[in-house]
Write a protein that holds these residues in place. Structure first.
Motif, PDB file in Angstrom:
ATOM      1  N   ARG A  33       0.796  -1.084  -0.047  1.00  0.00           N
ATOM      2  CA  ARG A  33      -0.067   0.069   0.070  1.00  0.00           C
ATOM      3  C   ARG A  33       0.940   1.206   0.100  1.00  0.00           C
ATOM      4  O   ARG A  33       1.877   1.315   0.728  1.00  0.00           O
ATOM      5  N   GLU A  34       0.569   2.245  -0.935  1.00  0.00           N
ATOM      6  CA  GLU A  34       1.183   3.551  -0.741  1.00  0.00           C
ATOM      7  C   GLU A  34       0.966   4.125   0.590  1.00  0.00           C
ATOM      8  O   GLU A  34       0.016   4.559   1.011  1.00  0.00           O
ATOM      9  N   ILE A  35       2.159   4.795   0.996  1.00  0.00           N
ATOM     10  CA  ILE A  35       2.362   5.506   2.262  1.00  0.00           C
ATOM     11  C   ILE A  35       2.115   7.011   1.905  1.00  0.00           C
ATOM     12  O   ILE A  35       2.865   7.481   0.832  1.00  0.00           O
ATOM     13  N   GLU A  36       1.652   7.721   2.640  1.00  0.00           N
ATOM     14  CA  GLU A  36       1.417   9.180   2.792  1.00  0.00           C
ATOM     15  C   GLU A  36       3.065  10.004   2.964  1.00  0.00           C
ATOM     16  O   GLU A  36       3.769   9.249   3.792  1.00  0.00           O
ATOM     17  N   PRO A  37       3.551  10.662   2.189  1.00  0.00           N
ATOM     18  CA  PRO A  37       4.949  11.307   2.642  1.00  0.00           C
ATOM     19  C   PRO A  37       4.723  12.080   3.884  1.00  0.00           C
ATOM     20  O   PRO A  37       3.871  12.616   4.107  1.00  0.00           O
ATOM     21  N   LEU A  38       5.871  11.992   4.656  1.00  0.00           N
ATOM     22  CA  LEU A  38       6.035  12.778   5.710  1.00  0.00           C
ATOM     23  C   LEU A  38       5.260  12.532   7.060  1.00  0.00           C
ATOM     24  O   LEU A  38       4.889  13.244   7.869  1.00  0.00           O
ATOM     25  N   VAL A  39       4.783  11.340   6.935  1.00  0.00           N
ATOM     26  CA  VAL A  39       3.999  10.586   7.961  1.00  0.00           C
ATOM     27  C   VAL A  39       4.865   9.298   8.224  1.00  0.00           C
ATOM     28  O   VAL A  39       5.005   8.375   7.576  1.00  0.00           O
ATOM     29  N   ASP A  40       4.846   9.300   9.761  1.00  0.00           N
ATOM     30  CA  ASP A  40       5.627   8.033  10.219  1.00  0.00           C
ATOM     31  C   ASP A  40       4.645   6.825  10.259  1.00  0.00           C
ATOM     32  O   ASP A  40       3.531   6.866  10.841  1.00  0.00           O
ATOM     33  N   HIS A  41       5.231   5.768  10.151  1.00  0.00           N
ATOM     34  CA  HIS A  41       4.529   4.620   9.967  1.00  0.00           C
ATOM     35  C   HIS A  41       5.374   3.375  10.724  1.00  0.00           C
ATOM     36  O   HIS A  41       6.520   2.988  10.319  1.00  0.00           O
ATOM     37  N   PRO A  42       4.536   2.780  12.003  1.00  0.00           N
ATOM     38  CA  PRO A  42       5.623   2.046  12.572  1.00  0.00           C
ATOM     39  C   PRO A  42       5.668   0.549  11.956  1.00  0.00           C
ATOM     40  O   PRO A  42       4.786   0.234  11.191  1.00  0.00           O
ATOM     41  N   LEU A  43       6.773  -0.050  11.986  1.00  0.00           N
ATOM     42  CA  LEU A  43       7.159  -1.336  11.449  1.00  0.00           C
ATOM     43  C   LEU A  43       7.091  -2.387  12.498  1.00  0.00           C
ATOM     44  O   LEU A  43       7.416  -2.115  13.474  1.00  0.00           O
ATOM     45  N   LYS A  44       7.148  -3.522  11.782  1.00  0.00           N
ATOM     46  CA  LYS A  44       7.025  -4.612  12.705  1.00  0.00           C
ATOM     47  C   LYS A  44       7.633  -5.625  11.652  1.00  0.00           C
ATOM     48  O   LYS A  44       7.766  -5.799  10.686  1.00  0.00           O
ATOM     49  N   ASP A  45       8.113  -6.810  12.545  1.00  0.00           N
ATOM     50  CA  ASP A  45       8.743  -8.018  12.015  1.00  0.00           C
ATOM     51  C   ASP A  45       7.947  -8.560  10.938  1.00  0.00           C
ATOM     52  O   ASP A  45       6.826  -8.834  10.689  1.00  0.00           O
ATOM     53  N   GLY A  46       8.642  -8.827   9.664  1.00  0.00           N
ATOM     54  CA  GLY A  46       7.822  -9.320   8.359  1.00  0.00           C
ATOM     55  C   GLY A  46       7.540  -8.311   7.448  1.00  0.00           C
ATOM     56  O   GLY A  46       7.019  -8.532   6.316  1.00  0.00           O
ATOM     57  N   ASP A  47       7.458  -6.775   7.580  1.00  0.00           N
ATOM     58  CA  ASP A  47       7.098  -6.069   6.837  1.00  0.00           C
ATOM     59  C   ASP A  47       7.828  -5.874   5.502  1.00  0.00           C
ATOM     60  O   ASP A  47       9.024  -6.237   5.753  1.00  0.00           O
ATOM     61  N   GLU A  48       7.163  -5.610   4.417  1.00  0.00           N
ATOM     62  CA  GLU A  48       8.031  -5.250   3.162  1.00  0.00           C
ATOM     63  C   GLU A  48       7.874  -4.084   2.860  1.00  0.00           C
ATOM     64  O   GLU A  48       6.383  -3.446   2.531  1.00  0.00           O
ATOM     65  N   ILE A  49       8.877  -3.423   2.197  1.00  0.00           N
ATOM     66  CA  ILE A  49       8.855  -1.955   1.835  1.00  0.00           C
ATOM     67  C   ILE A  49       9.112  -2.209   0.241  1.00  0.00           C
ATOM     68  O   ILE A  49      10.294  -2.701  -0.253  1.00  0.00           O
ATOM     69  N   ALA A  50       8.449  -1.486  -0.710  1.00  0.00           N
ATOM     70  CA  ALA A  50       8.744  -1.560  -2.051  1.00  0.00           C
ATOM     71  C   ALA A  50       8.953  -0.156  -2.509  1.00  0.00           C
ATOM     72  O   ALA A  50       8.153   0.652  -2.187  1.00  0.00           O
ATOM     73  N   LEU A  51       9.918   0.063  -3.306  1.00  0.00           N
ATOM     74  CA  LEU A  51      10.244   1.609  -3.866  1.00  0.00           C
ATOM     75  C   LEU A  51      10.860   1.033  -5.027  1.00  0.00           C
ATOM     76  O   LEU A  51      11.458   0.251  -5.634  1.00  0.00           O
ATOM     77  N   GLY A  52      10.831   2.539  -6.129  1.00  0.00           N
ATOM     78  CA  GLY A  52      11.342   2.475  -7.111  1.00  0.00           C
ATOM     79  C   GLY A  52      10.750   1.496  -8.263  1.00  0.00           C
ATOM     80  O   GLY A  52       9.466   1.332  -8.248  1.00  0.00           O
ATOM     81  N   HIS A  53      11.543   0.865  -9.244  1.00  0.00           N
ATOM     82  CA  HIS A  53      10.894   0.040 -10.146  1.00  0.00           C
ATOM     83  C   HIS A  53      10.741  -1.338  -9.596  1.00  0.00           C
ATOM     84  O   HIS A  53       9.568  -1.931  -9.894  1.00  0.00           O
ATOM     85  N   TRP A  54      11.761  -1.924  -8.874  1.00  0.00           N
ATOM     86  CA  TRP A  54      11.655  -3.413  -8.669  1.00  0.00           C
ATOM     87  C   TRP A  54      12.528  -3.603  -7.170  1.00  0.00           C
ATOM     88  O   TRP A  54      13.058  -4.514  -7.195  1.00  0.00           O
ATOM     89  N   SER A  55      12.611  -2.611  -6.347  1.00  0.00           N
ATOM     90  CA  SER A  55      13.508  -2.644  -5.160  1.00  0.00           C
ATOM     91  C   SER A  55      12.452  -2.967  -3.960  1.00  0.00           C
ATOM     92  O   SER A  55      11.632  -2.285  -3.770  1.00  0.00           O
ATOM     93  N   ARG A  56      12.945  -4.009  -3.348  1.00  0.00           N
ATOM     94  CA  ARG A  56      12.206  -4.447  -2.131  1.00  0.00           C
ATOM     95  C   ARG A  56      13.163  -4.415  -0.919  1.00  0.00           C
ATOM     96  O   ARG A  56      14.349  -4.769  -1.040  1.00  0.00           O
ATOM     97  N   ILE A  57      12.516  -4.137   0.289  1.00  0.00           N
ATOM     98  CA  ILE A  57      13.307  -4.019   1.719  1.00  0.00           C
ATOM     99  C   ILE A  57      12.542  -4.793   2.376  1.00  0.00           C
ATOM    100  O   ILE A  57      11.366  -4.496   2.765  1.00  0.00           O
ATOM    101  N   SER A  58      13.044  -5.826   2.937  1.00  0.00           N
ATOM    102  CA  SER A  58      12.368  -6.668   3.987  1.00  0.00           C
ATOM    103  C   SER A  58      12.840  -6.431   5.423  1.00  0.00           C
ATOM    104  O   SER A  58      14.091  -6.309   5.579  1.00  0.00           O
ATOM    105  N   VAL A  59      11.801  -6.551   6.385  1.00  0.00           N
ATOM    106  CA  VAL A  59      12.275  -6.009   7.644  1.00  0.00           C
ATOM    107  C   VAL A  59      12.075  -7.181   8.453  1.00  0.00           C
ATOM    108  O   VAL A  59      11.412  -7.767   8.714  1.00  0.00           O
ATOM    109  N   LYS A  60      13.141  -7.371   9.352  1.00  0.00           N
ATOM    110  CA  LYS A  60      13.583  -8.411  10.289  1.00  0.00           C
ATOM    111  C   LYS A  60      13.563  -7.841  11.597  1.00  0.00           C
ATOM    112  O   LYS A  60      14.686  -7.286  12.000  1.00  0.00           O
TER     113      LYS A  60
END
Length: 204
Positions: free
Chosen positions: A174-201
């Protein structure tokens, strides 16, 4: 001196708890309330002592009132363990490629970073602009030089903030709003750019 009868039949000199055995004494006013005999548990929810059958409304060991005691298993919630460290893994995920995006590059090894700084920048490195992100995305030109921040707090909380990236940031799809803090938890996935993925552990 007045005497009172406890649930076990002892003559007590105290009106609330038996002076002989310590059982709580039900006063006539309390007796006038609807009986809770049918709801009396097999064991006390407060101390775990076995309860005698026969309509006892209070635990004879600790005096717990069965009518107001929480149901078995409904005790106070156990606090979640505190996170001791966070790891993020940056990888190329061809499945994220959208219409108009170039083909994802092959053979790019995932990059794993343990977050140590209070603020870690996600973005493309720029020597000319002296931008050296803690999480450098080197193979995706749709990622801004200053794309997003990961903010780490002493209590283990981790927040994600898009800092006005041109192409936005997605958290768990889901697209997040800019300049708004979003709490992360184990297993979250961040996607950005064309095909870049950041997995959170999270590490406990």
């Amino acid at each position: 001196m007045d005497t009172y009868v406890c649930p076990k039949g002892h003559a007590s000199t105290e009106p609330d708890y038996c002076s002989e055995c310590g059982a709580r004494i039900v006063t006539p006013a309390a007796d006038a309330t609807p009986s809770v005999a049918s709801a009396a548990p097999a064991v006390c929810p407060a101390c775990g002592a076995p309860c005698e059958a026969g309509g006892v409304a209070f635990c004879e060991v600790c005096g717990c009132d069965f009518a107001s005691a929480p149901a078995p298993g409904a005790g106070a919630a156990v606090a979640a363990p505190q996170v001791s460290a966070w790891m993020v893994t940056l990888s190329v995920d061809p499945a994220l490629r959208g219409a108009g995006s170039p083909e994802a590059p092959a053979g790019i090894a995932p990059l794993t970073v343990q977050l140590k700084e209070p603020v870690s920048l996600i973005g493309r490195q720029s020597d000319a602009r002296a931008i050296f992100p803690e999480i450098p995305v080197k193979h995706d030109d749709a990622v801004s030089h200053r794309h997003a921040l990961l903010q780490l707090f002493g209590n283990g909380t981790l927040l994600l903030r898009d800092i006005g990236a041109a192409n936005g940031t997605r958290l768990n799809g889901r697209e997040i709003e800019p300049l708004v803090d979003h709490p992360l938890k184990d297993g979250d996935e961040i996607a950005l750019g064309h095909w870049s993925r950041i997995s959170v552990k999270a590490i406990y």
